[in-house]
Design an enzyme around this catalytic site. Structure first.
Site, PDB file in Angstrom:
ATOM      1  N   ILE A 197     -61.293  37.103 -41.318  1.00 44.66           N
ATOM      2  CA  ILE A 197     -61.200  36.528 -39.961  1.00 44.66           C
ATOM      3  C   ILE A 197     -59.717  36.423 -39.646  1.00 44.66           C
ATOM      4  CG2 ILE A 197     -61.699  34.600 -38.425  1.00 44.66           C
ATOM      5  CD1 ILE A 197     -64.057  33.823 -40.057  1.00 44.66           C
ATOM      6  N   THR A 252     -58.211  32.669 -37.635  1.00 49.38           N
ATOM      7  CA  THR A 252     -59.097  31.582 -38.092  1.00 49.38           C
ATOM      8  C   THR A 252     -58.973  30.358 -37.189  1.00 49.38           C
ATOM      9  OG1 THR A 252     -58.956  32.372 -40.371  1.00 49.38           O
ATOM     10  CG2 THR A 252     -59.672  30.101 -40.075  1.00 49.38           C
ATOM     11  N   GLU A 268     -57.351  38.346 -48.087  1.00 48.46           N
ATOM     12  CA  GLU A 268     -56.677  37.072 -47.819  1.00 48.46           C
ATOM     13  C   GLU A 268     -57.246  35.937 -48.659  1.00 48.46           C
ATOM     14  OE1 GLU A 268     -56.803  35.570 -43.753  1.00 48.46           O
ATOM     15  OE2 GLU A 268     -55.286  34.080 -44.252  1.00 48.46           O
TER      16      GLU A 268
HETATM   17  C1  IPD Z   1     -53.192  34.352 -38.719  1.00 54.48           C
HETATM   18  C2  IPD Z   1     -53.121  35.045 -37.393  1.00 54.48           C
HETATM   19  C3  IPD Z   1     -52.068  34.410 -36.506  1.00 54.48           C
HETATM   20  C4  IPD Z   1     -50.738  34.307 -37.174  1.00 54.48           C
HETATM   21  C5  IPD Z   1     -50.826  33.668 -38.538  1.00 54.48           C
HETATM   22  C6  IPD Z   1     -51.846  34.369 -39.390  1.00 54.48           C
HETATM   23  P1  IPD Z   1     -55.388  34.232 -40.203  1.00 54.48           P
HETATM   24  O1  IPD Z   1     -54.115  34.992 -39.562  1.00 54.48           O
HETATM   25  O2  IPD Z   1     -52.867  36.409 -37.546  1.00 54.48           O
HETATM   26  O3  IPD Z   1     -51.887  35.168 -35.356  1.00 54.48           O
HETATM   27  O4  IPD Z   1     -49.897  33.537 -36.371  1.00 54.48           O
HETATM   28  O5  IPD Z   1     -49.555  33.747 -39.151  1.00 54.48           O
HETATM   29  O6  IPD Z   1     -51.941  33.715 -40.639  1.00 54.48           O
HETATM   30  O7  IPD Z   1     -54.839  33.185 -41.129  1.00 54.48           O
HETATM   31  O8  IPD Z   1     -56.149  33.646 -39.071  1.00 54.48           O
HETATM   32  O9  IPD Z   1     -56.108  35.308 -40.935  1.00 54.48           O
END
Ligand code: IPD
Length: 281
Positions: free
Chosen positions: A92, A95, A70
């Site tokens: 994470i 986040t 990511e």
């Molecule tokens: C997020 C989480 C969240 C979702 C977001 C994601 P991240 O991942 O999985 O549940 O609603 O679309 O981006 O950014 O915390 O790795």
């Protein structure tokens, strides 16, 4: 015949544990928040540090393998999936939860070969739950087998999704309309735990019956998807068609009946693909 990927999976579990420890320690101090694509797209120094730790540990053992992470993608690296053995990493997942110390925070790692997910590891590090699944070999939490609820009646389902601000008003309206439509079926309830990987682990272990989402990424889905299927559930595209890891859309459920019926209720909005920068090969 020996299992060529067993060593990778064992290393993955070890590195996820180390990453989880770093995350738990970071929760004891101040957390400085930065923003990525929008004011609700958060990132911290811990996300970046943990991703580096995971990739350098895996790369030192498996130097020929590829990575999609990511934070590396946020820094400009490619997110095109190839046939190579590839580690897809969310250091994470959750986040925003991490920033608020809301206790669903996971290290999520999926491993693909020839674009197929071979194993997934999701470490929900505050709960200290290590979820693991290897294709064809079952799904586990802390070494104990898990299985989906198997619920086939959508009206008896606890459904997970995520609610977040969308810059595009039409997308936001569709997201909110979907909530209204699904809660009015009526289902038993809707929950929004804040980590895609944890959501899939909840479906895999039967504490939720279904999860749908448009707009997540391959690193949010790669670790959890195989957990759901190995626990006896299904993952589909939100259209009800086959799941595509790079499509940024998924339904995960404890039964095909529920997944397909839910697909009929979810109005779609365009989210692009993770491999949009692919050259078509
Ligand atoms: C997020 C989480 C969240 C979702 C977001 C994601 P991240 O991942 O999985 O549940 O609603 O679309 O981006 O950014 O915390 O790795």
């Amino acid at each position: 015949m020996s299992d060529p990927w067993q060593e990778c999976m064992e290393h993955c579990v070890e590195v996820a544990k180390q990453a989880g420890k770093v995350i738990r320690e970071a929760l004891e101090g101040d957390i400085a928040v930065m923003h990525k694509s929008s004011q609700v797209d958060l990132v911290t120094e811990t996300d970046q540090r943990v991703e580096k730790l995971i990739i350098s540990s895996i790369r030192s053992k498996f130097p020929s393998h590829s990575f999609i992470g990511e934070e590396s993608v946020a820094a400009g690296e490619s997110s095109v999936l190839t046939d190579d053995p590839t580690w897809i990493i969310d250091p994470i997942d959750g986040t925003t939860n991490f920033v608020h110390r809301f206790p669903f925070v996971a290290v999520s790692i999926g491993f693909t070969v020839k674009k197929e997910i071979i194993f997934g590891v999701v470490y929900s590090c505050i709960e200290d739950k290590m979820y693991t699944a290897r294709k064809g070999k079952g799904a586990f939490c802390n070494g104990v087998p898990i299985k989906v609820s198997g619920q086939e009646d959508l009206e008896r389902c606890l459904v997970l999704t995520e609610v977040a601000f969308k810059n595009e008003p039409q997308h936001f309206d569709t997201l909110m309309a979907n909530l209204r439509r699904i809660v009015s079926i009526p289902v038993h309830g809707i929950r929004s735990p804040g980590s895609a990987a944890v959501n899939m682990c909840m479906v895999a272990s039967g504490s939720a019956d279904a999860y749908y989402h448009m707009g997540i990424h391959c690193w949010d889905m790669a670790g959890g998807a195989v957990l759901v299927t190995e626990a006896g559930g299904v993952v589909l595209d939100v259209s009800g068609g086959p799941f595509d890891l790079m499509s940024r859309r998924l339904i995960a459920a404890g039964s095909r009946a529920v997944a397909e019926r839910l697909a009929g209720y979810v109005a779609k909005f365009p989210v692009g693909r993770d491999d949009d920068d692919a050259d078509g090969s």
